[in-house]
Design a protein around this motif. Structure first.
Motif, PDB file in Angstrom:
ATOM      1  N   ALA A  80       1.145   0.760   6.675  1.00  0.00           N
ATOM      2  CA  ALA A  80       2.316  -0.122   6.663  1.00  0.00           C
ATOM      3  C   ALA A  80       3.398   0.412   5.735  1.00  0.00           C
ATOM      4  CB  ALA A  80       1.899  -1.532   6.236  1.00  0.00           C
ATOM      5  N   GLY A  81       2.995   0.903   4.560  1.00  0.00           N
ATOM      6  CA  GLY A  81       3.971   1.468   3.641  1.00  0.00           C
ATOM      7  C   GLY A  81       4.668   2.678   4.219  1.00  0.00           C
ATOM      8  N   THR A 127       8.621   2.923   5.525  1.00  0.00           N
ATOM      9  CA  THR A 127       9.498   3.969   5.014  1.00  0.00           C
ATOM     10  C   THR A 127      10.224   4.683   6.147  1.00  0.00           C
ATOM     11  OG1 THR A 127       8.032   4.307   3.111  1.00  0.00           O
ATOM     12  CG2 THR A 127       9.585   6.075   3.624  1.00  0.00           C
ATOM     13  N   VAL A 128       9.508   4.960   7.241  1.00  0.00           N
ATOM     14  CA  VAL A 128      10.098   5.686   8.372  1.00  0.00           C
ATOM     15  C   VAL A 128      11.056   4.804   9.158  1.00  0.00           C
ATOM     16  CG1 VAL A 128       9.579   6.843  10.547  1.00  0.00           C
ATOM     17  CG2 VAL A 128       8.167   7.295   8.534  1.00  0.00           C
ATOM     18  N   TRP A 129      10.613   3.579   9.508  1.00  0.00           N
ATOM     19  CA  TRP A 129      11.399   2.717  10.375  1.00  0.00           C
ATOM     20  C   TRP A 129      12.597   2.115   9.666  1.00  0.00           C
ATOM     21  CZ3 TRP A 129       6.953  -0.434  13.144  1.00  0.00           C
ATOM     22  CH2 TRP A 129       6.267   0.439  13.998  1.00  0.00           C
ATOM     23  N   GLN A 130      12.393   1.663   8.432  1.00  0.00           N
ATOM     24  CA  GLN A 130      13.450   0.955   7.725  1.00  0.00           C
ATOM     25  C   GLN A 130      14.140   1.836   6.687  1.00  0.00           C
ATOM     26  OE1 GLN A 130      11.790  -2.668   6.135  1.00  0.00           O
ATOM     27  NE2 GLN A 130      10.865  -3.265   8.082  1.00  0.00           N
ATOM     28  N   ARG A 131      13.676   3.053   6.545  1.00  0.00           N
ATOM     29  CA  ARG A 131      14.220   3.976   5.545  1.00  0.00           C
ATOM     30  C   ARG A 131      14.244   3.329   4.167  1.00  0.00           C
ATOM     31  NH1 ARG A 131      19.302   6.731   8.901  1.00  0.00           N
ATOM     32  NH2 ARG A 131      18.033   7.509  10.633  1.00  0.00           N
ATOM     33  N   ARG A 132      13.145   2.635   3.881  1.00  0.00           N
ATOM     34  CA  ARG A 132      13.036   1.936   2.597  1.00  0.00           C
ATOM     35  C   ARG A 132      11.629   2.139   2.060  1.00  0.00           C
ATOM     36  NH1 ARG A 132      11.826  -3.533   1.206  1.00  0.00           N
ATOM     37  NH2 ARG A 132      11.778  -4.123   3.402  1.00  0.00           N
ATOM     38  N   LEU A 133      11.528   2.942   0.992  1.00  0.00           N
ATOM     39  CA  LEU A 133      10.230   3.228   0.388  1.00  0.00           C
ATOM     40  C   LEU A 133       9.816   2.058  -0.497  1.00  0.00           C
ATOM     41  CD1 LEU A 133       8.056   5.474  -0.034  1.00  0.00           C
ATOM     42  CD2 LEU A 133       9.312   6.108  -2.099  1.00  0.00           C
ATOM     43  N   PRO A 134       8.595   1.518  -0.322  1.00  0.00           N
ATOM     44  CA  PRO A 134       8.147   0.446  -1.221  1.00  0.00           C
ATOM     45  C   PRO A 134       8.159   0.902  -2.675  1.00  0.00           C
ATOM     46  CG  PRO A 134       6.698   0.614   0.694  1.00  0.00           C
ATOM     47  CD  PRO A 134       7.620   1.797   0.749  1.00  0.00           C
ATOM     48  N   ALA A 135       8.317  -0.060  -3.568  1.00  0.00           N
ATOM     49  CA  ALA A 135       8.430   0.243  -4.988  1.00  0.00           C
ATOM     50  C   ALA A 135       7.140   0.879  -5.520  1.00  0.00           C
ATOM     51  CB  ALA A 135       8.730  -1.037  -5.763  1.00  0.00           C
ATOM     52  N   GLY A 141       1.263  -1.671  12.532  1.00  0.00           N
ATOM     53  CA  GLY A 141       2.336  -1.686  13.515  1.00  0.00           C
ATOM     54  C   GLY A 141       2.639  -3.096  13.986  1.00  0.00           C
ATOM     55  N   TYR A 142       1.593  -3.883  14.253  1.00  0.00           N
ATOM     56  CA  TYR A 142       1.794  -5.282  14.657  1.00  0.00           C
ATOM     57  C   TYR A 142       2.591  -6.038  13.609  1.00  0.00           C
ATOM     58  CZ  TYR A 142       0.817 -10.242  14.538  1.00  0.00           C
ATOM     59  OH  TYR A 142       0.961 -11.590  14.420  1.00  0.00           O
ATOM     60  N   ALA A 143       2.234  -5.882  12.326  1.00  0.00           N
ATOM     61  CA  ALA A 143       2.895  -6.640  11.268  1.00  0.00           C
ATOM     62  C   ALA A 143       4.387  -6.312  11.194  1.00  0.00           C
ATOM     63  CB  ALA A 143       2.221  -6.370   9.927  1.00  0.00           C
ATOM     64  N   ALA A 183       5.074  -4.666   4.846  1.00  0.00           N
ATOM     65  CA  ALA A 183       4.091  -3.892   4.088  1.00  0.00           C
ATOM     66  C   ALA A 183       3.354  -4.774   3.089  1.00  0.00           C
ATOM     67  CB  ALA A 183       4.785  -2.735   3.367  1.00  0.00           C
ATOM     68  N   THR A 184       4.078  -5.675   2.427  1.00  0.00           N
ATOM     69  CA  THR A 184       3.435  -6.586   1.483  1.00  0.00           C
ATOM     70  C   THR A 184       2.483  -7.529   2.215  1.00  0.00           C
ATOM     71  OG1 THR A 184       5.225  -6.502  -0.135  1.00  0.00           O
ATOM     72  CG2 THR A 184       3.847  -8.471  -0.158  1.00  0.00           C
ATOM     73  N   GLY A 185       2.886  -8.016   3.384  1.00  0.00           N
ATOM     74  CA  GLY A 185       2.013  -8.887   4.155  1.00  0.00           C
ATOM     75  C   GLY A 185       0.695  -8.217   4.497  1.00  0.00           C
ATOM     76  N   VAL A 186       0.755  -6.946   4.889  1.00  0.00           N
ATOM     77  CA  VAL A 186      -0.469  -6.215   5.237  1.00  0.00           C
ATOM     78  C   VAL A 186      -1.348  -6.024   4.008  1.00  0.00           C
ATOM     79  CG1 VAL A 186      -1.375  -4.042   6.122  1.00  0.00           C
ATOM     80  CG2 VAL A 186       0.618  -5.079   7.192  1.00  0.00           C
ATOM     81  N   THR A 187      -0.744  -5.705   2.871  1.00  0.00           N
ATOM     82  CA  THR A 187      -1.540  -5.508   1.661  1.00  0.00           C
ATOM     83  C   THR A 187      -2.191  -6.807   1.203  1.00  0.00           C
ATOM     84  OG1 THR A 187      -0.149  -3.672   0.921  1.00  0.00           O
ATOM     85  CG2 THR A 187      -1.470  -4.772  -0.753  1.00  0.00           C
TER      86      THR A 187
END
Length: 309
Positions: free
Chosen positions: A123-124, A128-136, A180-182, A256-260
């Motif tokens: 998910a992380g 990063t790829v889809w939203q171009r946003r790397l988790p902290a 991917g679902y999340a 990503a947070t939801g999956v974790t």
């Protein structure tokens, strides 16, 4: 009466708005997912696990159809991005089949650790790829600590485990499918209600899974009433209500947070294995439990910090 109460409770979660409440909803969903293994272990034999997986999607779809009826009359289905909904359905169906096949090939301990543990990492990376946003960095710290703890709980003191490459690949595919679902679901719930979104996704997954269950599990055979009760519980509560909570929460936290946060699932399964099944885990498993709980706290802190920022 019980079904009416269940539907009323499910409808109430749709009004949640704050990130803190959303985090609580995901943790509650994970607790419901954690009852799945114990519920299946208490069911009488007689129904193929492939059919259990497919039929629980059918029950969940019926649950979502009842809740989504007002939205359907208002035309919410037309608001959905259908390629994304189809992608979500494929992810759910792929998870349903690859998880079972992977665990059967790799073994319950290693298979569960790979499937559930790889989900947050996938998910992380996907975010990063889809939203171009790397988790902290704090999110990664909590995620990796939680994944390591989950692996320790699943392996439960075993010195070594081995599995065929195909089994490992299937478990990793299960983790990828769930991630991917999340992320797809987070996009969809911004367009329509959570019940409507899940009706489209899980209904599509049920249509895909039923032929697969027939091919892999043979014709649907008669089963005892206890088996059907377990399937109904898995579909209505551990799948329907749980994913309604999860999807509603994704409006207010990152995918990503939801999956974790779903790593709370093995914590519930761990507690039920001790209290209901009578298992006696090793010291390594208890240490892993501490790692999961610590990781979840760090991820929650990272999400709340990001929200305030």
């Amino acid at each position: 009466m019980a079904s009416s109460s269940l539907l009323s409770s499910a409808a109430a979660v749709l009004s949640a708005s704050s990130p803190a409440r959303a985090i609580g909803m995901v943790l509650l969903a994970a607790m419901l997912w954690g009852t799945t293994g114990t519920a299946q272990s208490l069911a009488p034999a007689g129904l193929s696990p492939y059919w259990v997986g497919a039929l629980r999607l059918v029950f969940a779809s019926a649950f979502f159809a009842v809740l989504a009826w007002p939205g359907l009359r208002a035309g919410q289905l037309q608001q959905l991005h259908w390629p994304a909904a189809l992608a979500g359905a494929v992810c759910v169906a792929a998870y349903n089949l690859s998880f079972f096949a992977g665990v059967r090939s790799a073994g319950v301990a290693l298979g569960t650790a790979l499937a559930i543990g790889s989900g947050p990492i996938w998910a992380g990376l996907l975010q990063t790829v889809w939203q171009r946003r790397l988790p902290a960095p704090l999110w990664w710290l909590g995620t990796l600590l939680g994944v390591a703890g989950g692996a320790a709980m699943a392996l439960d003191g075993r010195a070594s485990v081995s599995a065929p490459p195909a089994g490992i690949a299937l478990c990793l595919l299960a983790g990828l499918s769930y991630a991917g679902y999340a992320l797809v679901n987070k996009r969809l719930v911004a367009q329509a209600g959570a019940a409507t979104v899940n009706l489209a996704v899980f209904g599509g997954a049920a249509v895909l899974s039923l032929p697969a269950a027939l091919a892999l599990g043979g014709p649907l055979a008669a089963a005892q009433a206890g088996t059907w009760a377990v399937v109904a519980y898995l579909g209505l509560v551990a799948t329907g209500l749980a994913y309604l909570l999860f999807s509603s929460a994704l409006r207010h936290i990152s995918g990503a947070t939801g999956v974790t946060l779903a790593l709370a699932e093995p914590v519930t399964a761990f507690a039920l294995a001790i209290a209901v099944v009578g298992e006696r885990p090793s010291a390594m498993a208890f240490a892993g439990l501490g790692g999961v709980l610590a990781g979840l706290l760090i991820v929650v802190a990272a999400e709340l910090r990001g929200t305030r920022s």
